[in-house]
Write a protein that holds these residues in place. Structure first.
Motif, PDB file in Angstrom:
ATOM      1  N   ARG A  35       0.843  -1.198   0.000  1.00  0.00           N
ATOM      2  CA  ARG A  35       0.000   0.000   0.000  1.00  0.00           C
ATOM      3  C   ARG A  35       0.871   1.238   0.000  1.00  0.00           C
ATOM      4  NH1 ARG A  35      -5.133   1.235   3.724  1.00  0.00           N
ATOM      5  NH2 ARG A  35      -5.853   3.010   2.544  1.00  0.00           N
ATOM      6  N   PHE A  36       0.325   2.320  -0.554  1.00  0.00           N
ATOM      7  CA  PHE A  36       1.044   3.582  -0.724  1.00  0.00           C
ATOM      8  C   PHE A  36       0.192   4.722  -0.189  1.00  0.00           C
ATOM      9  CE2 PHE A  36       1.714   7.394  -3.286  1.00  0.00           C
ATOM     10  CZ  PHE A  36       3.078   7.550  -3.214  1.00  0.00           C
ATOM     11  N   TRP A  37       0.802   5.635   0.581  1.00  0.00           N
ATOM     12  CA  TRP A  37       0.130   6.842   1.065  1.00  0.00           C
ATOM     13  C   TRP A  37       0.893   8.050   0.552  1.00  0.00           C
ATOM     14  CZ3 TRP A  37       0.078   2.465   3.967  1.00  0.00           C
ATOM     15  CH2 TRP A  37      -1.120   2.118   4.581  1.00  0.00           C
ATOM     16  N   GLU A  38       0.161   9.057   0.082  1.00  0.00           N
ATOM     17  CA  GLU A  38       0.786  10.300  -0.378  1.00  0.00           C
ATOM     18  C   GLU A  38       1.437  11.024   0.798  1.00  0.00           C
ATOM     19  OE1 GLU A  38       0.978  11.842  -3.413  1.00  0.00           O
ATOM     20  OE2 GLU A  38       0.043  10.124  -4.393  1.00  0.00           O
ATOM     21  N   ALA A  39       2.462  11.796   0.488  1.00  0.00           N
ATOM     22  CA  ALA A  39       3.166  12.574   1.517  1.00  0.00           C
ATOM     23  C   ALA A  39       2.205  13.580   2.149  1.00  0.00           C
ATOM     24  CB  ALA A  39       4.352  13.305   0.900  1.00  0.00           C
ATOM     25  N   PRO A  40       2.321  13.786   3.449  1.00  0.00           N
ATOM     26  CA  PRO A  40       1.492  14.808   4.083  1.00  0.00           C
ATOM     27  C   PRO A  40       1.902  16.205   3.612  1.00  0.00           C
ATOM     28  CG  PRO A  40       2.968  13.792   5.688  1.00  0.00           C
ATOM     29  CD  PRO A  40       3.169  13.088   4.394  1.00  0.00           C
ATOM     30  N   ASP A  41       1.059  17.161   3.873  1.00  0.00           N
ATOM     31  CA  ASP A  41       1.303  18.557   3.503  1.00  0.00           C
ATOM     32  C   ASP A  41       2.642  19.051   4.050  1.00  0.00           C
ATOM     33  OD1 ASP A  41       0.977  21.595   4.199  1.00  0.00           O
ATOM     34  OD2 ASP A  41      -0.578  21.171   2.720  1.00  0.00           O
ATOM     35  N   ASN A  42       3.216  20.075   3.402  1.00  0.00           N
ATOM     36  CA  ASN A  42       4.505  20.628   3.835  1.00  0.00           C
ATOM     37  C   ASN A  42       4.484  21.175   5.251  1.00  0.00           C
ATOM     38  OD1 ASN A  42       5.748  19.998   1.433  1.00  0.00           O
ATOM     39  ND2 ASN A  42       5.351  21.988   0.515  1.00  0.00           N
ATOM     40  N   ASN A  43       3.321  21.569   5.750  1.00  0.00           N
ATOM     41  CA  ASN A  43       3.227  22.103   7.105  1.00  0.00           C
ATOM     42  C   ASN A  43       3.133  21.008   8.159  1.00  0.00           C
ATOM     43  OD1 ASN A  43       3.319  24.756   6.218  1.00  0.00           O
ATOM     44  ND2 ASN A  43       1.111  24.830   5.907  1.00  0.00           N
ATOM     45  N   ALA A  44       3.163  19.757   7.717  1.00  0.00           N
ATOM     46  CA  ALA A  44       3.065  18.633   8.649  1.00  0.00           C
ATOM     47  C   ALA A  44       4.414  18.387   9.319  1.00  0.00           C
ATOM     48  CB  ALA A  44       2.619  17.377   7.922  1.00  0.00           C
ATOM     49  N   SER A  45       4.335  17.947  10.547  1.00  0.00           N
ATOM     50  CA  SER A  45       5.531  17.558  11.285  1.00  0.00           C
ATOM     51  C   SER A  45       5.305  16.144  11.816  1.00  0.00           C
ATOM     52  CB  SER A  45       5.765  18.530  12.442  1.00  0.00           C
ATOM     53  OG  SER A  45       6.789  18.046  13.275  1.00  0.00           O
TER      54      SER A  45
END
Length: 183
Positions: A109-119
């Motif tokens: 399974r693959f998940w897209e990268a979280p938003d740039n503001n994510a930590s």
């Protein structure tokens, strides 16, 4: 017959607009904080979902399964803020230092990268793991280092709106509120 007024006077309109401006000025900052708080919650839930998926696949397939960050979607070569993949891990042992992905078919399974503001930060026994491995029994691989703790937040969230997901040695997940990463 008397004169009957229809509509608003200029003064009434200006007072209405002034009251509306005050309400908007108070509401917008709180609304943005609420959005960031909800995004932190959502990121924590998504991370917990990915971990639960990896654990269930490990038990179902009776083999090692790993959740890790990936820059290309086919290898464990990224950080937690990159894309995530769940892979069949062909490492030699449950305590191997790095996951081994045999080929592209090993990606479950693959998940897209979280938003740039994510930590997203991880810790395990003083180290910073780049992956979480589950054994064929659903327990945590590399468990000699203790539980894995992952913190998920978005910049701009408030007080204790970040989420902390802990994977214990038995493979059980625990999600709690955290102030780590929030201002």
């Amino acid at each position: 017959m008397g004169f009957r007024q229809r509509g608003l006077t200029l003064i009434e309109l200006m007072i209405t607009l002034a009251v509306l401006a005050v309400i908007v000025a108070i509401a917008v900052p709180n609304f943005n904080t609420m959005i960031q708080n909800n995004r932190s919650l959502s990121l924590g839930e998504e991370l917990a979902s990915a971990l639960n998926y990896a654990r269930s696949e490990a038990v179902k397939r009776s083999t090692r399964v790993t959740l890790c960050g990936s820059t290309d979607g086919s290898a464990c070569n990224g950080a937690w803020t990159d894309n995530w993949i769940v892979v069949l891990d062909t490492a030699a042992t449950d305590d191997a230092a790095a996951p081994v992905v045999a080929n592209a078919n090993a990606v479950l399974r693959f998940w897209e990268a979280p938003d740039n503001n994510a930590s997203l930060t991880a810790s395990q026994g003083g180290a910073t793991p780049t992956f979480v491995r589950f054994t064929r029994k659903g327990t945590l691989g590399r468990s000699a280092n203790g539980a894995v703790t992952l913190n998920a937040s978005f910049s701009g969230c408030s007080s204790n709106s970040a989420r902390q997901v802990t994977v214990g040695p038995a493979g059980m997940l625990n999600m709690t509120r955290s102030s780590s990463g929030c201002s």
